[in-house]
Design an enzyme around this catalytic site. Structure first.
Site, PDB file in Angstrom:
ATOM      1  N   HIS A  22       0.834  -1.204   0.000  1.00 51.62           N
ATOM      2  CA  HIS A  22       0.000   0.000   0.000  1.00 51.62           C
ATOM      3  C   HIS A  22       0.872   1.258   0.000  1.00 51.62           C
ATOM      4  CE1 HIS A  22      -3.243  -2.780   0.921  1.00 51.62           C
ATOM      5  NE2 HIS A  22      -4.117  -1.805   0.793  1.00 51.62           N
ATOM      6  N   HIS A  51       0.895  -3.850   9.272  1.00 55.43           N
ATOM      7  CA  HIS A  51       2.331  -3.712   9.008  1.00 55.43           C
ATOM      8  C   HIS A  51       3.044  -3.146  10.230  1.00 55.43           C
ATOM      9  CE1 HIS A  51       2.487  -4.707   4.752  1.00 55.43           C
ATOM     10  NE2 HIS A  51       1.390  -3.992   4.564  1.00 55.43           N
TER      11      HIS A  51
END
Length: 409
Positions: A147, A198
């Site tokens: 992303h 993450h």
């Protein structure tokens, strides 16, 4: 007299083929993983307190904000957005963002599966996966953050395009646009940590890799575009490149959906190249009508969307059905052993195992040439997925604009 096949194309493809052979012979993926995985995994573990601290401020508003932002920069969103960009008249921007997205997707997923570093996991870390796309993303490895990588590259390239398109813009506009891009990238990175998807090292890795890819792309994007729209031997080169990239993809420590994502977007790039090569002078040159102009008002653009979206979905369905019929027949004729993960029930692992001895004895020359693959059989679903998305993308830039022309849209 100019060669039919440019030397650089042969050299480029031979370079990839050489890498495939060498990486298979010397197991380079495992060697690189042994050097990188321990450090990245340790960094992920040491970054857990940061995630836990950030998640102490959890709130339903923040949940909705960061889930929404993650959806806006996801691969499915871009897949749905890019056709609209083509149909709006900004063909060059759409082409460049498609190729850049394919490049980012392949590079990021390759690194993920080479390193095979885990995502943050702890009873104290909350992982928020609301959409189907996010649940699939959670099955991938974590480093680097796709992303973040995609946001840096695509928003950075969009900024470059806007500033180049508006050369008369003053310094204050440029500064404000740059600040908005930085803020957007920062929110995406922070949101991925907040959602527990993450760790900090994943975000930093995605940011650094994204900046490197963006800088590289800004150096070559004009050359890539000129090659696609006007060079020789483009389609056959891109077909060979797409196939080689499938074999060049590294094998992860454990199976993940990353290879499927790459295959789909590689197919998209192939379909765009094939279609643009055939129709550039008709539908994609620099003087086509653009949305928000008298020649293409918003009502006509809405008509394009209403006609175009159902058309490409039908083509996607038909491409998949046709590939499911053609590829097994072709593989069987060439003596290539195949299996299916799910698209072709008759070729599932349970049914093909029974014929394994016969297959090994009847493998054709093509199968023997692919000695570097270290596989007794190939997953036909990969080819089906590639052709399915290639057909969809071709329809976006060839079939659908032809329909627009017939309907005067």
């Amino acid at each position: 007299m100019e060669s039919m096949i440019p030397t650089w194309q042969v050299s480029f493809l031979c370079g990839i083929l050489t890498w495939i052979v060498l990486s298979s012979m010397f197991n380079l993926t495992r060697m690189i993983r042994s050097l990188t995985q321990p450090w990245v995994s340790s960094s992920v573990a040491s970054g857990l307190p940061v995630i836990i601290q950030i998640q102490k401020y959890k709130h339903t508003v923040l949940d909705a904000l960061f889930v929404g932002l993650s959806s806006v920069v996801s691969v499915p969103f871009y897949t749905g957005f890019l056709p609209l960009l083509f149909w709006s008249g900004h063909g060059k921007l759409a082409r460049q963002m498609t190729f850049l997205m394919a490049f980012c997707d392949y590079t990021g997923n390759c690194i993920k599966d080479v390193v095979s570093a885990p995502r943050p996991k702890s009873p104290l870390v909350r992982t928020l996966t609301v959409t189907k796309d996010e649940k699939e993303n959670a099955m991938e490895y974590g480093f680097p953050s796709s992303h973040t990588l995609n946001t840096v590259c695509l928003s950075g390239y969009l900024l470059h395009y806007v500033l180049s398109y508006n050369e008369s813009s003053d310094a204050s506009f440029q500064l404000a646009a740059f600040a908005c891009v930085c803020l957007f990238v920062g929110l995406i990175g922070f949101g991925r940590i907040y959602l527990g998807m993450h760790s900090v090292v994943d975000i930093v890795g995605g940011l650094v890799l994204g900046l490197a890819i963006l800088e590289f792309w800004l150096c070559i994007h004009e050359h890539v575009d000129r090659f696609v729209i006007s060079d020789q031997n483009v389609t056959s080169f891109w077909v060979a490149l797409s196939i080689l990239l499938l074999f060049a993809y590294p094998t992860p420590e454990l199976p993940t959906p990353s290879f499927e994502f790459h295959t789909a977007f590689t197919g998209v790039a192939l379909g765009i190249v094939t279609g643009v090569q055939q129709t550039y002078d008709h539908f994609h040159h620099e003087h086509v009508v653009r949305v928000f102009t008298p020649e293409l008002p918003i009502a006509a653009f809405a008509g394009r969307i209403l006609v175009g979206i159902p058309t490409i979905l039908v083509v996607k369905f038909c491409s998949k059905a046709l590939a499911k019929w053609i590829l097994p027949i072709t593989a069987n004729a060439l003596g290539i052993s195949i299996r299916s993960s799910g698209y072709v029930p008759a070729l599932t692992t349970s049914s093909t195992v029974k014929k394994s001895n016969e297959v090994k004895q009847s493998n054709g020359y093509l199968q023997k040439m692919l000695f570097f693959s270290n596989q007794d059989s190939f997953d036909v679903d990969t080819g089906i997925r590639l052709l399915q998305y290639a057909g969809l993308a071709w329809s976006v830039v060839d079939l659908v604009p032809s329909i627009f022309s017939q309907l005067n849209l």
